[in-house]
Design an enzyme around this catalytic site. Sequence first.
Site, PDB file in Angstrom:
ATOM      1  N   GLU A  36       0.855  -1.246   0.107  1.00 35.09           N
ATOM      2  CA  GLU A  36      -0.051   0.011  -0.105  1.00 35.09           C
ATOM      3  C   GLU A  36       0.921   1.070   0.115  1.00 35.09           C
ATOM      4  O   GLU A  36       1.898   1.162   0.518  1.00 35.09           O
ATOM      5  CB  GLU A  36      -0.796  -0.287   1.343  1.00 35.09           C
ATOM      6  CG  GLU A  36      -2.199   0.749   0.927  1.00 35.09           C
ATOM      7  CD  GLU A  36      -3.100  -0.155   0.022  1.00 35.09           C
ATOM      8  OE1 GLU A  36      -3.341   0.295  -1.226  1.00 35.09           O
ATOM      9  OE2 GLU A  36      -3.583  -1.185   0.267  1.00 35.09           O
ATOM     10  N   THR A  38       2.567   2.255  -2.094  1.00 32.17           N
ATOM     11  CA  THR A  38       3.815   1.830  -2.926  1.00 32.17           C
ATOM     12  C   THR A  38       3.984   2.478  -4.572  1.00 32.17           C
ATOM     13  O   THR A  38       4.954   2.451  -4.974  1.00 32.17           O
ATOM     14  CB  THR A  38       4.297   0.350  -2.870  1.00 32.17           C
ATOM     15  OG1 THR A  38       3.225  -0.325  -2.968  1.00 32.17           O
ATOM     16  CG2 THR A  38       4.763   0.074  -1.278  1.00 32.17           C
ATOM     17  N   GLY A 126     -17.152   5.231  -3.599  1.00 31.20           N
ATOM     18  CA  GLY A 126     -16.663   5.900  -2.720  1.00 31.20           C
ATOM     19  C   GLY A 126     -15.995   5.201  -1.583  1.00 31.20           C
ATOM     20  O   GLY A 126     -15.698   5.929  -0.514  1.00 31.20           O
ATOM     21  N   SER A 130     -12.330   1.546  -5.514  1.00 30.66           N
ATOM     22  CA  SER A 130     -11.850   2.102  -6.941  1.00 30.66           C
ATOM     23  C   SER A 130     -13.028   1.952  -8.016  1.00 30.66           C
ATOM     24  O   SER A 130     -12.613   1.368  -9.287  1.00 30.66           O
ATOM     25  CB  SER A 130     -10.580   1.338  -7.341  1.00 30.66           C
ATOM     26  OG  SER A 130      -9.890   2.318  -7.797  1.00 30.66           O
ATOM     27  N   SER A 131     -14.125   2.301  -7.486  1.00 33.74           N
ATOM     28  CA  SER A 131     -15.223   2.575  -8.862  1.00 33.74           C
ATOM     29  C   SER A 131     -14.518   3.631  -9.905  1.00 33.74           C
ATOM     30  O   SER A 131     -15.212   3.433 -10.937  1.00 33.74           O
ATOM     31  CB  SER A 131     -16.597   2.731  -8.150  1.00 33.74           C
ATOM     32  OG  SER A 131     -16.593   4.096  -7.238  1.00 33.74           O
ATOM     33  N   ASP A 176      -4.641   1.047  -9.690  1.00 31.77           N
ATOM     34  CA  ASP A 176      -5.891   0.612  -9.702  1.00 31.77           C
ATOM     35  C   ASP A 176      -6.543   0.596 -11.062  1.00 31.77           C
ATOM     36  O   ASP A 176      -7.441  -0.424 -11.184  1.00 31.77           O
ATOM     37  CB  ASP A 176      -6.928   1.938  -9.190  1.00 31.77           C
ATOM     38  CG  ASP A 176      -6.293   2.267  -7.711  1.00 31.77           C
ATOM     39  OD1 ASP A 176      -5.879   1.433  -6.973  1.00 31.77           O
ATOM     40  OD2 ASP A 176      -7.018   3.254  -7.206  1.00 31.77           O
ATOM     41  N   TYR A 226      -3.304  12.311   0.654  1.00 27.99           N
ATOM     42  CA  TYR A 226      -2.555  11.642  -0.445  1.00 27.99           C
ATOM     43  C   TYR A 226      -1.498  12.418  -1.171  1.00 27.99           C
ATOM     44  O   TYR A 226      -0.236  12.015  -1.299  1.00 27.99           O
ATOM     45  CB  TYR A 226      -3.617  11.029  -1.420  1.00 27.99           C
ATOM     46  CG  TYR A 226      -3.157  10.309  -2.382  1.00 27.99           C
ATOM     47  CD1 TYR A 226      -3.334   8.713  -2.203  1.00 27.99           C
ATOM     48  CD2 TYR A 226      -2.476  10.392  -3.462  1.00 27.99           C
ATOM     49  CE1 TYR A 226      -2.918   7.766  -3.246  1.00 27.99           C
ATOM     50  CE2 TYR A 226      -2.081   9.451  -4.478  1.00 27.99           C
ATOM     51  CZ  TYR A 226      -2.361   8.276  -4.185  1.00 27.99           C
ATOM     52  OH  TYR A 226      -1.863   7.391  -5.226  1.00 27.99           O
TER      53      TYR A 226
HETATM   54  P1  ADP Z   1     -13.770   5.132  -5.230  1.00 27.30           P
HETATM   55  O1  ADP Z   1     -12.720   4.949  -6.316  1.00 27.30           O
HETATM   56  O2  ADP Z   1     -13.049   4.720  -3.866  1.00 27.30           O
HETATM   57  O3  ADP Z   1     -15.129   4.075  -5.332  1.00 27.30           O
HETATM   58  P2  ADP Z   1     -14.121   7.891  -5.986  1.00 27.30           P
HETATM   59  O4  ADP Z   1     -14.554   8.822  -5.367  1.00 27.30           O
HETATM   60  O5  ADP Z   1     -12.587   7.860  -6.559  1.00 27.30           O
HETATM   61  O6  ADP Z   1     -14.319   6.606  -5.071  1.00 27.30           O
HETATM   62  O7  ADP Z   1     -15.116   7.463  -7.015  1.00 27.30           O
HETATM   63  C1  ADP Z   1     -16.446   7.363  -6.908  1.00 27.30           C
HETATM   64  C2  ADP Z   1     -16.956   8.179  -8.503  1.00 27.30           C
HETATM   65  O8  ADP Z   1     -16.852   7.463  -9.350  1.00 27.30           O
HETATM   66  C3  ADP Z   1     -18.608   8.377  -7.970  1.00 27.30           C
HETATM   67  O9  ADP Z   1     -18.656   9.790  -7.266  1.00 27.30           O
HETATM   68  C4  ADP Z   1     -19.280   8.572  -9.458  1.00 27.30           C
HETATM   69  O10 ADP Z   1     -18.741   9.853  -9.991  1.00 27.30           O
HETATM   70  C5  ADP Z   1     -18.195   7.563 -10.230  1.00 27.30           C
HETATM   71  N1  ADP Z   1     -19.042   6.070 -10.135  1.00 27.30           N
HETATM   72  C6  ADP Z   1     -18.619   5.101  -9.417  1.00 27.30           C
HETATM   73  N2  ADP Z   1     -19.618   4.225  -9.751  1.00 27.30           N
HETATM   74  C7  ADP Z   1     -20.228   4.621 -10.674  1.00 27.30           C
HETATM   75  C8  ADP Z   1     -21.280   4.048 -11.503  1.00 27.30           C
HETATM   76  N3  ADP Z   1     -21.895   2.934 -11.333  1.00 27.30           N
HETATM   77  N4  ADP Z   1     -22.123   4.854 -12.165  1.00 27.30           N
HETATM   78  C9  ADP Z   1     -21.633   6.119 -12.532  1.00 27.30           C
HETATM   79  N5  ADP Z   1     -20.607   6.738 -11.752  1.00 27.30           N
HETATM   80  C10 ADP Z   1     -19.987   5.953 -10.954  1.00 27.30           C
HETATM   81 MG    MG Z   2     -11.364   6.196  -6.799  1.00 29.21          MG
END
Ligand code: ADP
Ligand code: MG
Length: 390
Positions: A36, A38, A126, A130-131, A176, A226
């Site tokens: 982590e 790294t 969020g 890593s969405s 990611d 970060y």
């Molecule tokens: P993490 O990467 O930790 O999940 P982030 O804050 O970096 O959190 O990213 C989240 C953002 O990515 C959301 O606020 C949205 O804008 C976008 N996102 C994630 N999932 C979706 C989804 N299923 N549909 C549309 N946008 C998404």
């Molecule tokens: Mg993210």
Amino acid sequence: MTSSLSQELESRFIDLFSVAPQVVVRAPGRVNLIGEHTDYNDGFVFPCAIERSIWMAASPRSDGQVRAYALNFEQSSTFPLNAIEKTQNPDEAWSNYLRAIAAILQREGYTLTGVNVATYGTVPIGSGLSSSASMLVAGGLLLASAAGIDIDLKRLALLAQRAEIEFVGVNVGIMDQFISALGQRNHALFIDTRTLEYEAVPLPSEGVQIVIADTNKKRGLVDSEYNTRHSECEQAVATLKENLPSIIALRDVTIEEFERFAHTLPEVVRRRAKHVITENTRVLESIDALKSGKLSRFGELMNASHKSLKDDYEVSCVELDALVEASRSIDGVYGSRMTGAGFGGCTVSLVANSAVEDFKARVPALYKAATGLDTTIYVTKAEQGAERLR
Ligand code: ADP
Ligand code: MG
């Protein structure tokens, strides 16, 4: 589950755009098992893709517009490919990931075509799984595929990283995007983030599960902290270079060299460097442990990683510490640590199959007693990375 969700997406797509999608893609979220903070130090990471993804479907348009619809938010957003701007409208903020990857692809000389797009995701948003990387990788694969471009997944990962740095403004490493693009089912990837060489290491197919637990703590300071850690690492390299002129990143410093010259660093910077340097050795050792079937050793290294992140890198928080402690109290948990950037987000634990039910039954109450918060638990195997499904 995968195929029914993509069918569901396709049928919603037809409702929205009165045409069937020509392209459907999927890109997964990820969890990092060890290694982590790294990746922006040219170091080693060991993540796997998880069984939660973002699916995207597209059909071509002839007017050069991207008309996108996010099913998770029931929101639409439209932008022209020839003049992409970041939207400030909070309802459309999710579309900035599509805008970002479209802009970067075009900047790299790819000719994109207008598309209707629908997105649906099961990666918790969020939570540190890593969405955002899934959005960028899925978006890039979708836009390239719709334009008839056969894009190399490693290249896509690098472009998605650039999109996150230039558009979102967080100086992220490559991990990611790389694992979302190139993950392999039932394997974690040992990635050398300097050379981008990687090795898929099989995870035990029987007997253990990866258990992710979300602190459900809202992460506040994560982006600024970060960036601060990033510059502290650069400061460590600049100072250590006076005695070790050939180093380029903390990756190049051995533990022996660090011990010899640690006194030249200010106290805080010294601890940051110590984390990164020891974490790299933990990754190498953990892979040996996994390859020789020593799961207990792997778990110990996960625990040591957490301690280093907590004490030396100072990116943990009371919620992550409480969740790790609750997890480790369950018999059959080999190891548990915070995963992701920190200050909230998730923990990852390696758990014997026989202990998973016990984990799910007992950890939530222990965590709630310690913090007043509820945890959300995701049990997963390592999933395949990004793919075109249609
Ligand atoms: P993490 O990467 O930790 O999940 P982030 O804050 O970096 O959190 O990213 C989240 C953002 O990515 C959301 O606020 C949205 O804008 C976008 N996102 C994630 N999932 C979706 C989804 N299923 N549909 C549309 N946008 C998404
Ligand atoms: Mg993210």
